[in-house]
Design a protein around this motif. Structure first.
Motif, PDB file in Angstrom:
ATOM      1  N   ARG A 276      20.541  79.955  47.889  1.00  0.00           N
ATOM      2  CA  ARG A 276      21.131  78.847  47.748  1.00  0.00           C
ATOM      3  C   ARG A 276      22.610  78.969  46.692  1.00  0.00           C
ATOM      4  NH1 ARG A 276      20.255  72.190  46.700  1.00  0.00           N
ATOM      5  NH2 ARG A 276      22.980  72.181  47.686  1.00  0.00           N
ATOM      6  N   TRP A 277      22.819  79.882  45.755  1.00  0.00           N
ATOM      7  CA  TRP A 277      23.270  79.553  44.649  1.00  0.00           C
ATOM      8  C   TRP A 277      23.677  81.351  44.296  1.00  0.00           C
ATOM      9  CZ3 TRP A 277      19.294  75.588  43.375  1.00  0.00           C
ATOM     10  CH2 TRP A 277      19.626  74.623  43.086  1.00  0.00           C
ATOM     11  N   PRO A 278      24.302  81.843  45.084  1.00  0.00           N
ATOM     12  CA  PRO A 278      24.775  83.399  44.857  1.00  0.00           C
ATOM     13  C   PRO A 278      24.910  83.708  42.864  1.00  0.00           C
ATOM     14  CG  PRO A 278      25.775  83.101  46.849  1.00  0.00           C
ATOM     15  CD  PRO A 278      25.287  81.486  46.325  1.00  0.00           C
ATOM     16  N   ASN A 279      25.791  82.636  42.767  1.00  0.00           N
ATOM     17  CA  ASN A 279      26.351  83.219  41.233  1.00  0.00           C
ATOM     18  C   ASN A 279      25.960  82.507  40.327  1.00  0.00           C
ATOM     19  OD1 ASN A 279      28.577  84.801  43.051  1.00  0.00           O
ATOM     20  ND2 ASN A 279      29.442  83.004  43.284  1.00  0.00           N
ATOM     21  N   VAL A 280      24.685  81.985  40.543  1.00  0.00           N
ATOM     22  CA  VAL A 280      24.394  80.904  39.473  1.00  0.00           C
ATOM     23  C   VAL A 280      23.636  81.982  38.376  1.00  0.00           C
ATOM     24  CG1 VAL A 280      22.080  80.913  40.350  1.00  0.00           C
ATOM     25  CG2 VAL A 280      22.493  79.205  39.141  1.00  0.00           C
ATOM     26  N   LEU A 281      23.543  81.687  36.828  1.00  0.00           N
ATOM     27  CA  LEU A 281      23.578  82.333  35.652  1.00  0.00           C
ATOM     28  C   LEU A 281      21.821  82.054  35.128  1.00  0.00           C
ATOM     29  CD1 LEU A 281      23.432  84.277  33.296  1.00  0.00           C
ATOM     30  CD2 LEU A 281      24.543  82.004  32.155  1.00  0.00           C
ATOM     31  N   VAL A 282      20.578  82.361  35.388  1.00  0.00           N
ATOM     32  CA  VAL A 282      19.330  82.847  35.203  1.00  0.00           C
ATOM     33  C   VAL A 282      19.219  83.342  33.579  1.00  0.00           C
ATOM     34  CG1 VAL A 282      16.645  82.534  35.919  1.00  0.00           C
ATOM     35  CG2 VAL A 282      19.268  82.561  37.395  1.00  0.00           C
ATOM     36  N   GLN A 283      18.854  82.308  32.882  1.00  0.00           N
ATOM     37  CA  GLN A 283      18.707  82.343  31.772  1.00  0.00           C
ATOM     38  C   GLN A 283      16.918  82.546  32.032  1.00  0.00           C
ATOM     39  OE1 GLN A 283      20.474  80.457  28.409  1.00  0.00           O
ATOM     40  NE2 GLN A 283      18.405  80.248  27.286  1.00  0.00           N
ATOM     41  N   PHE A 284      16.098  83.873  31.400  1.00  0.00           N
ATOM     42  CA  PHE A 284      15.227  83.517  30.903  1.00  0.00           C
ATOM     43  C   PHE A 284      14.421  83.161  29.430  1.00  0.00           C
ATOM     44  CE2 PHE A 284      15.839  87.085  34.222  1.00  0.00           C
ATOM     45  CZ  PHE A 284      14.995  86.729  34.819  1.00  0.00           C
ATOM     46  N   GLU A 285      13.531  82.041  29.747  1.00  0.00           N
ATOM     47  CA  GLU A 285      13.101  81.338  27.848  1.00  0.00           C
ATOM     48  C   GLU A 285      12.175  81.301  28.276  1.00  0.00           C
ATOM     49  OE1 GLU A 285      16.345  80.025  26.351  1.00  0.00           O
ATOM     50  OE2 GLU A 285      15.018  80.402  24.678  1.00  0.00           O
ATOM     51  N   ASP A 286      11.342  81.353  27.067  1.00  0.00           N
ATOM     52  CA  ASP A 286      10.171  81.512  26.054  1.00  0.00           C
ATOM     53  C   ASP A 286       9.003  81.829  27.661  1.00  0.00           C
ATOM     54  OD1 ASP A 286      11.618  80.431  23.832  1.00  0.00           O
ATOM     55  OD2 ASP A 286      10.521  78.230  23.940  1.00  0.00           O
ATOM     56  N   PHE A 287       9.400  83.363  28.233  1.00  0.00           N
ATOM     57  CA  PHE A 287       8.132  83.548  28.596  1.00  0.00           C
ATOM     58  C   PHE A 287       7.621  84.576  27.866  1.00  0.00           C
ATOM     59  CE2 PHE A 287      10.737  83.121  32.366  1.00  0.00           C
ATOM     60  CZ  PHE A 287       9.981  82.785  33.627  1.00  0.00           C
ATOM     61  N   SER A 288       5.823  84.530  27.941  1.00  0.00           N
ATOM     62  CA  SER A 288       5.368  85.376  26.464  1.00  0.00           C
ATOM     63  C   SER A 288       5.371  87.178  26.931  1.00  0.00           C
ATOM     64  CB  SER A 288       3.823  85.008  27.696  1.00  0.00           C
ATOM     65  OG  SER A 288       2.998  85.995  28.106  1.00  0.00           O
ATOM     66  N   SER A 289       5.521  87.176  25.695  1.00  0.00           N
ATOM     67  CA  SER A 289       6.002  89.034  25.214  1.00  0.00           C
ATOM     68  C   SER A 289       5.838  90.274  26.730  1.00  0.00           C
ATOM     69  CB  SER A 289       6.004  89.760  24.149  1.00  0.00           C
ATOM     70  OG  SER A 289       6.892  88.361  23.505  1.00  0.00           O
ATOM     71  N   ASN A 290       4.112  89.629  26.778  1.00  0.00           N
ATOM     72  CA  ASN A 290       3.603  90.591  27.647  1.00  0.00           C
ATOM     73  C   ASN A 290       4.541  90.966  28.787  1.00  0.00           C
ATOM     74  OD1 ASN A 290       2.684  88.164  28.388  1.00  0.00           O
ATOM     75  ND2 ASN A 290       0.878  89.156  29.704  1.00  0.00           N
TER      76      ASN A 290
END
Ligand SMILES: NC(=O)C1=CN([C@@H]2O[C@H](COP(=O)(O)OP(=O)(O)OC[C@H]3O[C@@H](n4cnc5c(N)ncnc54)[C@H](O)[C@@H]3O)[C@@H](O)[C@H]2O)C=CC1
Ligand SMILES: CC(=O)C(=O)O
Ligand SMILES: [Mg+2]
Length: 604
Positions: A276-290
């Protein structure tokens, strides 16, 4: 730079206000009160209206359009809700004053957070205006530390939905589901799976508070318009026993998905939002380190995305350390000559190591020399070659030949570091003995306990100053008040938090239509942030600019990121004439919360 309180044109006002400057006055004032040094208090003769596909009461219940009592008489008629509001029209200043009065009468931080979120749900313009004008007071309420508590209590105080949730039940539907989001032009998504919320562990779907808080900062500090942001929780279950047994938990009440089932969920989500939003910036946040590094590696080469805890934190720590070296009277190029202990080898610790190492190599050190600077410890002690079987590839890069498993205190005693960073989520880990040891070995030890929220900080500002006899250079992940020493010296500690980088990075990457976020973009962001720290800040013991200048900081970071994107041929939306004046190009794109006239779309 304009002289103090210079009177200037609409265009200049817009540029300066967008960048957060306040030392100017608008040229013409007409009937509204012109507040000196403040753009939004000035009435302009021309203001582009916002065309809205709504009418009547629907406008009052839409937080993006609603101005509450500030709707003027003509607008009430034009849009068909005369009589639905009390008669007297107020303006944004009086509304803000009324809100602040109520907010400041409340003493509990979490209740203030609730009041702010209620305002967010009613009137986004006023909410963001309160944040922009009072960011120092509001950031701790909508972000760390209070956001930690807000996540812990998320289920109990859920009122209105904000953002989107994707779970395994939605498999096969996600590309359609994204069209349920009511705004067509999303620029920034902050997504978490809730597996490591601040230093509080697995909070599952209750982690939604984090994307919401981060995106509020994107708008207020980074100038991204509120209709362009989307908070997301990937609800992959939770391994938090309390939540699994909590009858009111609102997320999927099953253990976390593992292996292909997890990655398939992530992948379908990524495909759906990119569809839907080909240019969207995705910020990955607070995913566990594994999963954090794998996630980043999976998408970073073919999509505009970054991991805030790895890359944003790394860039922020780099900026703080460059300033700390200046405060010590050392050259910033001496970074590779330091001995750096990082307590914590998760995504934040290793992310910091990676960014610092890259910076040292930019400064001329070989990879081996740069790597040799680091002593990274986890809960089992120093990362060393003997432990390689239990380390992931990124940790292995920092494994030392000797002293595998040496405890943190012994590492400090033996290697006499000049810099100590904490990203363990273990409150109080930096003991008096540890900090005294740092101070024995180094005239001005740099001590950054970066874990969040406040209770997880490895030490407090007061402890660090007291135990180092006021000699340390200090910055922490969550804010601490100024500290007065027994001898009368006053230190105002800085906050070293990725909030200094992600809003500007995201702004720069989206306004120029960058196709990827590169390591060098993070590096230039850190440099831009570091150069913002004045000699005066350094004299006060501050290694970050005051939070009140966050919009200017974001503007400067964004300009640096756009320049870098152009250099790397990754910018798709910068015209030749824009490239001649990137300062203005970026400033003009920055959202500033002010009321604009509304016009019904069908009439235009
Ligand atoms: N200030 C900022 O901008 C940021 C702060 N953080 C904070 O950093 C903390 C850690 O985040 P992650 O790396 O994602 O967490 P994580 O849980 O993956 O990593 C924690 C690390 O600390 C180690 N550790 C635990 N006890 C220890 C001990 N006694 N001695 C030495 N090491 C020990 C663990 O073995 C692990 O390597 C969190 O509190 C988070 O809030 C994270 C990102 C940004
Ligand atoms: C600040 C931040 O991103 C964290 O503590 O995870
Ligand atoms: Mg984080």
């Amino acid at each position: 730079m304009l002289a103090s309180k210079q009177i200037c044109t609409i265009r200049n006002c817009r540029l300066l206000a967008a960048a957060g400057r306040t030392n100017f006055r608008f040229l013409s004032t007409s009937d509204d009160v012109a507040v000196e040094g403040e753009w939004a208090g000035c009435k302009r003769s021309f203001m582009a209206p916002l065309r809205v596909a709504a009418r009547g009461a629907d406008i009052l219940y839409n937080p993006l359009y609603n101005k509450g009592t500030a709707f003027k008489s003509g607008e009430r008629d034009r849009l068909g809700f005369r009589g639905l509001l009390p008669s007297r029209a107020m303006n944004i200043h009086s509304q803000k004053a009324r809100f602040l009065l109520a907010l400041r009468a409340e003493t509990s931080a979490i209740k203030k957070n609730i009041m702010l979120e209620d305002l967010h749900d009613r009137n986004e313009t006023l909410y963001h205006r309160v944040l922009v004008d009072h960011i120092e007071e509001m950031a701790p309420l909508i972000y760390t530390p209070t956001v930690g508590q807000a996540c812990l209590e998320f289920g109990a105080r859920f009122r209105r939905p904000r953002g989107m949730y994707f779970s395994e039940e939605d498999r096969g539907h996600m590309a359609a589901m994204v069209y349920n989001w009511p705004h067509k032009d999303v620029h920034v998504i902050v997504v978490t799976d809730g597996s490591r919320i601040l230093g509080l562990g697995d909070l599952g779907a209750n982690g939604m508070g984090i994307p919401i808080g981060k995106l509020s900062l994107y708008c207020a500090a980074g100038g991204i318009a509120p209709h362009r942001v989307l908070p997301v929780v990937l609800d992959a279950g939770t391994d938090n026993k309390e939540l699994l047994n909590d009858e009111f938990y609102m997320g999927t009440q099953q253990p976390r998905l593992q292996g292909d089932r997890y990655w398939n969920l992530v992948d379908e989500f990524m495909q759906a939002v990119r569809f839907r939003w080909p240019n969207v910036l995705v910020q990955f946040e607070d995913f566990s380190s594994n999963v954090a590094q794998t996630l980043l590696d999976k998408y970073r080469d073919d999509h505009l995305c970054f991991n805030d805890d790895i890359q944003g934190t790394g860039a922020t720590a780099l900026a703080g350390l460059l300033s700390a070296l200046r405060a010590r009277g050392e050259k910033v190029t001496s970074l590779g000559d330091q001995r750096i202990v990082i307590a914590g080898a998760g995504s934040a610790g290793i992310g910091i190591g990676q960014v610092l190492k890259q910076a040292m190599m930019e400064q001329g050190k070989s990879e081996k020399e740069a790597t040799n600077t680091f002593f990274i410890c986890d809960h089992k002690g120093l990362l060393g070659k003997e432990r390689c079987h239990e380390l992931n590839p990124e940790q292995q890069e920092f494994a030392r030949d000797e002293d595998s498993g040496l405890p943190l205190l012994d590492v400090v005693k033996k290697y006499k570091p000049t810099i100590l960073l904490g990203v363990t989520a273990v409150g109080g880990l930096f003991t008096r003995e540890l900090i005294s040891e740092m101070s024995v070995n180094c005239e001005r030890p740099i001590i950054f306990p970066l874990s969040n929220p406040t209770a997880k900080a490895e030490c407090t500002a007061e402890q660090a100053y007291e135990w180092s006899h006021g000699r340390c250079i200090f910055a922490s992940g969550s804010p601490f008040d100024a500290v007065e020493m027994d001898d009368g010296r006053i230190f105002s500690p800085s906050q070293c938090n990725n909030m200094y980088v992600f809003p500007g990075l995201g702004l720069g990457a989206t306004v120029c239509g960058a196709t990827r976020v590169t390591d060098r973009m993070l590096f230039v962001a850190a440099e831009a942030l570091a150069t913002f720290v004045s000699e005066d800040d350094l004299k006060r013991g501050r290694v970050f600019p005051p939070i009140t200048s966050i919009r200017e900081v974001s503007h400067r970071i964004a300009v640096a990121v756009v320049k870098e994107a152009l250099r790397e041929n990754l910018a798709t939306r910068v015209r030749e004439k824009d490239a001649l004046d990137l300062d203005s190009f970026v400033a003009q794109k920055m959202y500033y919360p002010e009321y604009v006239p509304l016009v019904e779309k069908t009439f235009v």
